[in-house]
Design a protein around this motif. Structure first.
Motif, PDB file in Angstrom:
ATOM      1  N   GLY A 242       0.817  -1.205   0.000  1.00  0.00           N
ATOM      2  CA  GLY A 242       0.000   0.000   0.000  1.00  0.00           C
ATOM      3  C   GLY A 242       0.855   1.261   0.000  1.00  0.00           C
ATOM      4  N   ALA A 243       1.996   1.203  -0.678  1.00  0.00           N
ATOM      5  CA  ALA A 243       2.970   2.292  -0.617  1.00  0.00           C
ATOM      6  C   ALA A 243       2.483   3.576  -1.266  1.00  0.00           C
ATOM      7  N   ASN A 244       1.431   3.490  -2.070  1.00  0.00           N
ATOM      8  CA  ASN A 244       0.890   4.703  -2.702  1.00  0.00           C
ATOM      9  C   ASN A 244      -0.353   5.220  -1.990  1.00  0.00           C
ATOM     10  N   GLY A 245      -0.696   4.651  -0.851  1.00  0.00           N
ATOM     11  CA  GLY A 245      -1.845   5.119  -0.088  1.00  0.00           C
ATOM     12  C   GLY A 245      -1.483   6.282   0.821  1.00  0.00           C
ATOM     13  N   GLN A 246      -2.445   6.733   1.588  1.00  0.00           N
ATOM     14  CA  GLN A 246      -2.248   7.908   2.423  1.00  0.00           C
ATOM     15  C   GLN A 246      -1.155   7.677   3.479  1.00  0.00           C
ATOM     16  N   LEU A 247      -1.271   6.603   4.242  1.00  0.00           N
ATOM     17  CA  LEU A 247      -0.265   6.287   5.244  1.00  0.00           C
ATOM     18  C   LEU A 247       0.997   5.741   4.597  1.00  0.00           C
ATOM     19  N   GLY A 248       0.825   4.852   3.630  1.00  0.00           N
ATOM     20  CA  GLY A 248       1.977   4.259   2.974  1.00  0.00           C
ATOM     21  C   GLY A 248       2.873   5.285   2.308  1.00  0.00           C
ATOM     22  N   SER A 249       2.278   6.319   1.726  1.00  0.00           N
ATOM     23  CA  SER A 249       3.071   7.352   1.053  1.00  0.00           C
ATOM     24  C   SER A 249       3.973   8.091   2.027  1.00  0.00           C
ATOM     25  N   ASP A 250       3.454   8.383   3.226  1.00  0.00           N
ATOM     26  CA  ASP A 250       4.282   9.084   4.201  1.00  0.00           C
ATOM     27  C   ASP A 250       5.360   8.170   4.771  1.00  0.00           C
ATOM     28  N   ILE A 251       5.053   6.897   4.949  1.00  0.00           N
ATOM     29  CA  ILE A 251       6.091   5.961   5.379  1.00  0.00           C
ATOM     30  C   ILE A 251       7.195   5.893   4.334  1.00  0.00           C
ATOM     31  N   ALA A 252       6.814   5.751   3.052  1.00  0.00           N
ATOM     32  CA  ALA A 252       7.816   5.691   1.985  1.00  0.00           C
ATOM     33  C   ALA A 252       8.634   6.975   1.929  1.00  0.00           C
ATOM     34  N   ARG A 253       7.955   8.113   2.054  1.00  0.00           N
ATOM     35  CA  ARG A 253       8.635   9.417   1.961  1.00  0.00           C
ATOM     36  C   ARG A 253       9.629   9.622   3.093  1.00  0.00           C
ATOM     37  N   LEU A 254       9.266   9.229   4.309  1.00  0.00           N
ATOM     38  CA  LEU A 254      10.093   9.527   5.471  1.00  0.00           C
ATOM     39  C   LEU A 254      11.093   8.431   5.816  1.00  0.00           C
ATOM     40  N   TRP A 255      10.876   7.221   5.331  1.00  0.00           N
ATOM     41  CA  TRP A 255      11.797   6.129   5.653  1.00  0.00           C
ATOM     42  C   TRP A 255      12.844   5.890   4.583  1.00  0.00           C
ATOM     43  N   GLN A 256      12.576   6.326   3.351  1.00  0.00           N
ATOM     44  CA  GLN A 256      13.565   6.139   2.297  1.00  0.00           C
ATOM     45  C   GLN A 256      14.841   6.873   2.679  1.00  0.00           C
ATOM     46  N   GLY A 257      15.958   6.194   2.532  1.00  0.00           N
ATOM     47  CA  GLY A 257      17.238   6.821   2.825  1.00  0.00           C
ATOM     48  C   GLY A 257      17.695   6.678   4.265  1.00  0.00           C
ATOM     49  N   GLN A 258      16.857   6.115   5.136  1.00  0.00           N
ATOM     50  CA  GLN A 258      17.299   5.870   6.505  1.00  0.00           C
ATOM     51  C   GLN A 258      18.440   4.848   6.482  1.00  0.00           C
ATOM     52  N   PRO A 259      19.511   5.085   7.232  1.00  0.00           N
ATOM     53  CA  PRO A 259      20.712   4.255   7.079  1.00  0.00           C
ATOM     54  C   PRO A 259      20.515   2.778   7.395  1.00  0.00           C
ATOM     55  N   ASP A 260      19.568   2.455   8.270  1.00  0.00           N
ATOM     56  CA  ASP A 260      19.383   1.053   8.659  1.00  0.00           C
ATOM     57  C   ASP A 260      18.140   0.438   8.040  1.00  0.00           C
ATOM     58  N   VAL A 261      17.554   1.101   7.046  1.00  0.00           N
ATOM     59  CA  VAL A 261      16.303   0.637   6.453  1.00  0.00           C
ATOM     60  C   VAL A 261      16.480   0.379   4.957  1.00  0.00           C
ATOM     61  N   ASP A 262      16.160  -0.830   4.551  1.00  0.00           N
ATOM     62  CA  ASP A 262      16.067  -1.177   3.128  1.00  0.00           C
ATOM     63  C   ASP A 262      14.578  -1.323   2.835  1.00  0.00           C
ATOM     64  N   LEU A 263      13.961  -0.236   2.339  1.00  0.00           N
ATOM     65  CA  LEU A 263      12.513  -0.204   2.158  1.00  0.00           C
ATOM     66  C   LEU A 263      12.146  -0.606   0.739  1.00  0.00           C
ATOM     67  N   ILE A 264      11.205  -1.555   0.641  1.00  0.00           N
ATOM     68  CA  ILE A 264      10.728  -2.034  -0.658  1.00  0.00           C
ATOM     69  C   ILE A 264       9.265  -1.636  -0.782  1.00  0.00           C
ATOM     70  N   PRO A 265       8.956  -0.536  -1.488  1.00  0.00           N
ATOM     71  CA  PRO A 265       7.554  -0.127  -1.639  1.00  0.00           C
ATOM     72  C   PRO A 265       6.837  -0.996  -2.659  1.00  0.00           C
ATOM     73  N   ALA A 266       5.607  -1.374  -2.339  1.00  0.00           N
ATOM     74  CA  ALA A 266       4.807  -2.200  -3.250  1.00  0.00           C
ATOM     75  C   ALA A 266       3.374  -1.687  -3.257  1.00  0.00           C
ATOM     76  N   THR A 267       2.733  -1.801  -4.407  1.00  0.00           N
ATOM     77  CA  THR A 267       1.346  -1.378  -4.572  1.00  0.00           C
ATOM     78  C   THR A 267       0.505  -2.561  -5.035  1.00  0.00           C
ATOM     79  N   ARG A 268      -0.759  -2.296  -5.271  1.00  0.00           N
ATOM     80  CA  ARG A 268      -1.653  -3.363  -5.724  1.00  0.00           C
ATOM     81  C   ARG A 268      -1.194  -3.945  -7.047  1.00  0.00           C
ATOM     82  N   ALA A 269      -0.507  -3.134  -7.859  1.00  0.00           N
ATOM     83  CA  ALA A 269       0.014  -3.636  -9.134  1.00  0.00           C
ATOM     84  C   ALA A 269       1.072  -4.716  -8.921  1.00  0.00           C
ATOM     85  N   ASP A 270       1.763  -4.665  -7.789  1.00  0.00           N
ATOM     86  CA  ASP A 270       2.773  -5.679  -7.486  1.00  0.00           C
ATOM     87  C   ASP A 270       2.143  -6.934  -6.902  1.00  0.00           C
ATOM     88  N   ALA A 271       1.108  -6.752  -6.085  1.00  0.00           N
ATOM     89  CA  ALA A 271       0.400  -7.899  -5.499  1.00  0.00           C
ATOM     90  C   ALA A 271      -0.879  -7.407  -4.853  1.00  0.00           C
TER      91      ALA A 271
END
Length: 285
Positions: free
Chosen positions: A7-36
Motif C-alpha cells: 500500500g505504498a501509494n496510499g495515504q499512510l503508505g506514502s508518508d512511510i515511503a517518503r520519510l523512511w527512504q534513505g534511513q541508514p538502517d532501512v532497506d525499504l521495498i515499496p509495493a502497490t496493488r500492481a505488485d500484489a
C-alpha cells in the motif's frame, strides 16, 4: 531492516515511503496493488518470498465506511482475507507482520481514551472487519505488531475517500459553500507523517503485540475544522451539527480517542495539523 511496504501509494503508505527512504538502517521495498493484490494469496506469497523482508507492513484496507455497509463481503475480503494472506506469507519467510487497525474497533461508550487492553465492540461493518482482521493476523503470525490509528489525514490523501478531511474543508471554504460539521464525534485527528515518524523507532526496538499510535489531545470534527480555518485565516460559514442531524448509513462511535498504556502519545493534534498545513500549503501566516 529489510521492510516490504504494502500500500505504498496510499495515504499512510506514502508518508512511510517518503520519510523512511534513505534511513541508514532501512532497506525499504515499496509495493502497490500492481505488485500484489492482498486478496490474491499466491501473488502476495510470491512477492514476499522474492523480497525476503524482515518486516512486512500492511497499510492496505477497504475503509470507505458507506461502501463497507453496502458491500460487507468486499470489506471482509480485502481487510480480513487480505490480512491473513499477508500475515501468513510473512510467517513463511520468518518475517514480522505489522498490521494497521482503527479506533473504530471501539463503540465509544467509554468516554475516556481507549487503551490497548480495552475490550473491542464495533458499531459498523468496517470496525467489525478490522476486529476480525486483528484476530486473524494474530492467529496467522505470532510475530506481529498491530497498530491502531485514528482520524488519518496525509499529504497523499485517501483514494478510497476522495482526499482527506483537511482538504475537503479547505475546498468548501474556497467555494464559499455553507459548511456543516458534526460536533458530537470526539476523536484525535492524526497526521500520517507523525505516525510514520514515531513507528520506525518502535520497530527498531522490536515492539510486538498491539499498540495505539494517535495524536495527543481530543477534539470534535467541528472544532478541528475551525482550527483548519483559523490557521489558514479563512472565515467560511461553518456551523456545528449532530451525528443524528447529519444522517447517513453508518453508525460511528461518538468517542474514539486512543490513548496508550505502552508508549507516549504522538504530538498534539494541533501540532500535527500545523505540520501538515506547512508541508502541503506553505508557511502559516
Amino acid at each position: 531492516m529489510r521492510i516490504l511496504l504494502l500500500g505504498a501509494n496510499g495515504q499512510l503508505g506514502s508518508d512511510i515511503a517518503r520519510l523512511w527512504q534513505g534511513q541508514p538502517d532501512v532497506d525499504l521495498i515499496p509495493a502497490t496493488r500492481a505488485d500484489a493484490d492482498v486478496t490474491d494469496f499466491a501473488a502476495v506469497q510470491t512477492l514476499v518470498a522474492r523480497t525476503e523482508p524482515d518486516l512486512v507492513l500492511n497499510t492496505t484496507a477497504f475503509h470507505n465506511l458507506p461502501l463497507c455497509e453496502n458491500d460487507p463481503a468486499t470489506a471482509m475480503t480485502v481487510n480480513v482475507v487480505g490480512g491473513w494472506n499477508v500475515a501468513t506469507a510473512a510467517r513463511e519467510v520468518g518475517a514480522t507482520i505489522v498490521q494497521f487497525s482503527t479506533d473504530y474497533v471501539f463503540d465509544g461508550n467509554k468516554r475516556s481514551p481507549y487503551l490497548e487492553s480495552d475490550p473491542r465492540a464495533a458499531l459498523n461493518i468496517y470496525g467489525a472487519a478490522k476486529i476480525a482482521t486483528e484476530d486473524t493476523v494474530r492467529i496467522a503470525n505470532p510475530d506481529h505488531l498491530i497498530v491502531r490509528v485514528s482520524g488519518l489525514y496525509g499529504l497523499a490523501g485517501s483514494a478510497g475517500k476522495g482526499g482527506n478531511f483537511v482538504e475537503t474543508m479547505l475546498r468548501l471554504a474556497r467555494e464559499g459553500q455553507p459548511i456543516r460539521v458534526v460536533a458530537d464525534q470526539i476523536t484525535a485527528p492524526t497526521n500520517t507523517a507523525e505516525i510514520a515518524s514515531a513507528l520506525l523507532p518502535l520497530l527498531r526496538d522490536g515492539l510486538r503485540g498491539t499498540v495505539h499510535l494517535a495524536a495527543d489531545g481530543e477534539t470534535s470534527w467541528y472544532e478541528f475544522a475551525r482550527a483548519i480555518f483559523a490557521l489558514r485565516r479563512l472565515t467560511p460559514d461553518c456551523q456545528p451539527t449532530t451525528t443524528a442531524e447529519f444522517g447517513g448509513p453508518v453508525r460511528r462511535p461518538l468517542y474514539s480517542v486512543l490513548g496508550s498504556e505502552r508508549i507516549p502519545r504522538l504530538p498534539h493534534w494541533r501540532d500535527g495539523l500545523e505540520r501538515y498545513l506547512r508541508e502541503k500549503h506553505g508557511p502559516l501566516s
